[in-house]
Structure formats: C-alpha cells, structure tokens
Design a protein around this motif. Sequence first.
Motif, PDB file in Angstrom:
ATOM      1  N   GLY A 138      38.657  38.321  14.014  1.00 19.00           N
ATOM      2  CA  GLY A 138      37.343  38.384  13.390  1.00 19.00           C
ATOM      3  C   GLY A 138      37.334  39.252  12.154  1.00 19.00           C
ATOM      4  N   GLN A 139      38.027  40.383  12.218  1.00 19.28           N
ATOM      5  CA  GLN A 139      38.066  41.268  11.054  1.00 19.28           C
ATOM      6  C   GLN A 139      38.823  40.631   9.892  1.00 19.28           C
ATOM      7  OE1 GLN A 139      39.571  45.062  12.705  1.00 19.28           O
ATOM      8  NE2 GLN A 139      37.585  45.896  12.153  1.00 19.28           N
ATOM      9  N   VAL A 140      39.931  39.976  10.192  1.00 20.11           N
ATOM     10  CA  VAL A 140      40.700  39.329   9.136  1.00 20.11           C
ATOM     11  C   VAL A 140      39.887  38.209   8.492  1.00 20.11           C
ATOM     12  CG1 VAL A 140      42.749  37.940   8.634  1.00 20.11           C
ATOM     13  CG2 VAL A 140      42.936  39.958  10.109  1.00 20.11           C
ATOM     14  N   LEU A 141      39.193  37.425   9.326  1.00 18.42           N
ATOM     15  CA  LEU A 141      38.357  36.346   8.799  1.00 18.42           C
ATOM     16  C   LEU A 141      37.223  36.892   7.923  1.00 18.42           C
ATOM     17  CD1 LEU A 141      38.056  33.922  11.861  1.00 18.42           C
ATOM     18  CD2 LEU A 141      39.277  33.504   9.719  1.00 18.42           C
ATOM     19  N   SER A 142      36.752  38.096   8.250  1.00 15.07           N
ATOM     20  CA  SER A 142      35.651  38.682   7.472  1.00 15.07           C
ATOM     21  C   SER A 142      36.138  39.372   6.201  1.00 15.07           C
ATOM     22  CB  SER A 142      34.875  39.684   8.332  1.00 15.07           C
ATOM     23  OG  SER A 142      35.692  40.789   8.671  1.00 15.07           O
ATOM     24  N   GLY A 143      37.455  39.370   5.943  1.00 17.23           N
ATOM     25  CA  GLY A 143      37.972  39.924   4.700  1.00 17.23           C
ATOM     26  C   GLY A 143      38.541  41.313   4.798  1.00 17.23           C
ATOM     27  N   ILE A 144      38.635  41.882   6.013  1.00 19.94           N
ATOM     28  CA  ILE A 144      39.197  43.214   6.179  1.00 19.94           C
ATOM     29  C   ILE A 144      40.712  43.158   5.959  1.00 19.94           C
ATOM     30  CG2 ILE A 144      39.539  45.101   7.822  1.00 19.94           C
ATOM     31  CD1 ILE A 144      36.684  44.833   6.897  1.00 19.94           C
ATOM     32  N   ASP A 145      41.255  44.211   5.379  1.00 25.47           N
ATOM     33  CA  ASP A 145      42.700  44.291   5.183  1.00 25.47           C
ATOM     34  C   ASP A 145      43.407  44.186   6.536  1.00 25.47           C
ATOM     35  OD1 ASP A 145      45.077  45.136   3.398  1.00 25.47           O
ATOM     36  OD2 ASP A 145      45.175  46.528   5.092  1.00 25.47           O
ATOM     37  N   PRO A 146      44.427  43.331   6.679  1.00 29.18           N
ATOM     38  CA  PRO A 146      45.093  43.125   7.967  1.00 29.18           C
ATOM     39  C   PRO A 146      45.610  44.407   8.615  1.00 29.18           C
ATOM     40  CG  PRO A 146      45.757  41.418   6.431  1.00 29.18           C
ATOM     41  CD  PRO A 146      44.949  42.406   5.648  1.00 29.18           C
ATOM     42  N   LEU A 147      46.157  45.345   7.806  1.00 31.37           N
ATOM     43  CA  LEU A 147      46.669  46.583   8.381  1.00 31.37           C
ATOM     44  C   LEU A 147      45.545  47.438   8.960  1.00 31.37           C
ATOM     45  CD1 LEU A 147      49.428  47.584   5.793  1.00 31.37           C
ATOM     46  CD2 LEU A 147      49.713  46.555   8.061  1.00 31.37           C
ATOM     47  N   ASN A 148      44.389  47.434   8.300  1.00 30.54           N
ATOM     48  CA  ASN A 148      43.235  48.156   8.835  1.00 30.54           C
ATOM     49  C   ASN A 148      42.747  47.482  10.116  1.00 30.54           C
ATOM     50  OD1 ASN A 148      41.302  50.213   8.800  1.00 30.54           O
ATOM     51  ND2 ASN A 148      39.802  48.898   7.788  1.00 30.54           N
ATOM     52  N   ALA A 149      42.784  46.150  10.135  1.00 33.26           N
ATOM     53  CA  ALA A 149      42.395  45.406  11.331  1.00 33.26           C
ATOM     54  C   ALA A 149      43.341  45.716  12.484  1.00 33.26           C
ATOM     55  CB  ALA A 149      42.371  43.904  11.047  1.00 33.26           C
ATOM     56  N   VAL A 150      44.629  45.866  12.173  1.00 32.97           N
ATOM     57  CA  VAL A 150      45.610  46.226  13.196  1.00 32.97           C
ATOM     58  C   VAL A 150      45.287  47.592  13.791  1.00 32.97           C
ATOM     59  CG1 VAL A 150      48.014  46.924  13.530  1.00 32.97           C
ATOM     60  CG2 VAL A 150      47.493  44.785  12.362  1.00 32.97           C
ATOM     61  N   SER A 151      44.913  48.541  12.945  1.00 35.30           N
ATOM     62  CA  SER A 151      44.598  49.888  13.424  1.00 35.30           C
ATOM     63  C   SER A 151      43.434  49.856  14.408  1.00 35.30           C
ATOM     64  CB  SER A 151      44.263  50.800  12.239  1.00 35.30           C
ATOM     65  OG  SER A 151      45.357  50.914  11.367  1.00 35.30           O
ATOM     66  N   TYR A 152      42.386  49.131  14.060  1.00 35.53           N
ATOM     67  CA  TYR A 152      41.228  49.045  14.958  1.00 35.53           C
ATOM     68  C   TYR A 152      41.579  48.297  16.242  1.00 35.53           C
ATOM     69  CZ  TYR A 152      37.459  51.201  12.312  1.00 35.53           C
ATOM     70  OH  TYR A 152      36.640  52.112  11.704  1.00 35.53           O
ATOM     71  N   GLN A 153      42.421  47.263  16.128  1.00 34.51           N
ATOM     72  CA  GLN A 153      42.784  46.515  17.323  1.00 34.51           C
ATOM     73  C   GLN A 153      43.614  47.370  18.278  1.00 34.51           C
ATOM     74  OE1 GLN A 153      41.752  43.196  18.238  1.00 34.51           O
ATOM     75  NE2 GLN A 153      42.417  44.293  20.080  1.00 34.51           N
ATOM     76  N   LEU A 154      44.509  48.183  17.729  1.00 37.58           N
ATOM     77  CA  LEU A 154      45.274  49.090  18.576  1.00 37.58           C
ATOM     78  C   LEU A 154      44.357  50.106  19.250  1.00 37.58           C
ATOM     79  CD1 LEU A 154      48.406  49.772  16.337  1.00 37.58           C
ATOM     80  CD2 LEU A 154      48.346  48.520  18.501  1.00 37.58           C
ATOM     81  N   LEU A 155      43.397  50.609  18.490  1.00 32.14           N
ATOM     82  CA  LEU A 155      42.418  51.538  19.053  1.00 32.14           C
ATOM     83  C   LEU A 155      41.700  50.903  20.236  1.00 32.14           C
ATOM     84  CD1 LEU A 155      40.687  54.174  18.837  1.00 32.14           C
ATOM     85  CD2 LEU A 155      39.189  52.895  17.315  1.00 32.14           C
TER      86      LEU A 155
END
Length: 257
Positions: free
Chosen positions: A208-225
């Motif tokens: 969802g974050q990637v589809l909304s335009g968030i940087d993939p690495l930032n999305a990875v950080s939140y997903q790990l959290l």
Amino acid sequence: MDNLIELGYLDLAFALGLMAIAIGLSSWEKLGLENQLFFATVRSLFQLTVVGYLLEFVFAIENPFLVLAAIATMITIAAIVTRNRIGKKLQRLLPLIWGSLVLTTAITLGYLIFFIIQPQLWYEPQYLIPLAGMIIGNAMNGAAIAGERLASTINNSQIEIETYLSLGAKPQQAIANYRREAIRAGLIPTLNQMMVVGLVSLPGMFTGQVLSGIDPLNAVSYQLLILFAIAFANLIATLFITNGVYRQFFNHYHQLI
C-alpha cells in the motif's frame, strides 16, 4: 516518485467485477459458495466505507477521547470474536480476553509511539489507529488459536491432567506442556509470515505504501516495524490469554472441573 493514482467509483465497480466473476465461477463449478462470497463482498464494502468516513471524521478532529474510543471499540469487537472462537461455555472469558487485549495493545502501542515513532501528539490518529488495528487484529488471531488449542487439549486430556494432580502437581505444572504447545500454535502464522516476507509475499502495508508513492526503503522500515510489533503483541496476548484460559478449568482447590 509518481503521484498516487486515485481510484474512482468506476474503478471500484471494475474491482467488484472480480467478485462477480468469482461468484459466477462458484456457481459454474457448483461449489455452493455464492452466498458466502456475496455477503462477504457486501460486508467488506459496507464496513470499510463506514470506517473510512469515521476515520476521516476522527482524523479531522484529532480528539484523544475519540481516538481512544475508536481503539476501545476495535478491542471489544476483537474480544467478542476471540471468545466465540475459544468457547462460549467458559465463564468470565470475555472480560479476560478484553483485558488481555487492552494490556497487549497498550504495551505495544506505548513502545512504538513513545520510543520509536514519537509523533508530535501521542494520540495522532494517523499513527495510533492504523497501528492499533494491525496489532489488535493479529493479536486476536494468535490468541484465538492458542486459546482454542489449549481449551480443546485440556478437555481431551482430563485423565492425564488428573494423574499429574494426584501426584502432587499444581495446575500450572499439569498443563505446562499443553500451554507451551498452544502458544507455539498461536505464533505459527506470524512466524511463517516473517520467514517468507519479501521472498514469497509482499505484506499489505508495504504494498500500500509503495502504491501510494512512498520510497520503497522507507516502506520497508515501516513494514519491519509492524512485523516486529505484531510478533511481540502475539506473544504477549497468547501468554495472557492462555494463562487465563487454563484457570477456568480448575477450582480454588486446584481440582479439574
């Protein structure tokens, strides 16, 4: 990154077309799932639409009491669902589950909000409500699996448990192995997800974050959290609930009832 492509009513209508095709396939193959697929689609559409409007209202006001009320409602519904899956015959099970989910949510959310995310307002609904939803939903599933497993195992192992008790064991000692197995069972879905994340599956939050335009690495950080928070919450919830469930089977004299 490109801007978010918003979905309109026509896009949602095409999305509903997927469920219409699924219903048609069920009818063609005589699976008997047409009614379930239809009502699941209607409920999903209605529930998410209502939640969307409610959250839009809560986000706009940013009132801590409204935010906490929304989380309390989520916990209450999760507690009822968990109680129904474990067993309605056990007395005082609903308040036990509700209290366990409250403590689990408070501990996990408190750690995330005050030590990691640290928003300007601790009750920032943008963070608190989505995090609470993921924590409560996963803790509910883990607790339901563990609680149901423990309850059914105790019911099916009365002779073994009474043998332990007759030899001087305390109730927690007599069911220790059953409780450990129940907790492990409750954690299996979460552990399986963590083992294959990024290799076999991409979690919904990351996608969802990637589809909304968030940087993939930032999305990875939140997903790990989120993954680590879910694993922690599942363990805490299963510990609390299995500890409460087994006590329902013994009286004050440590006798199996």
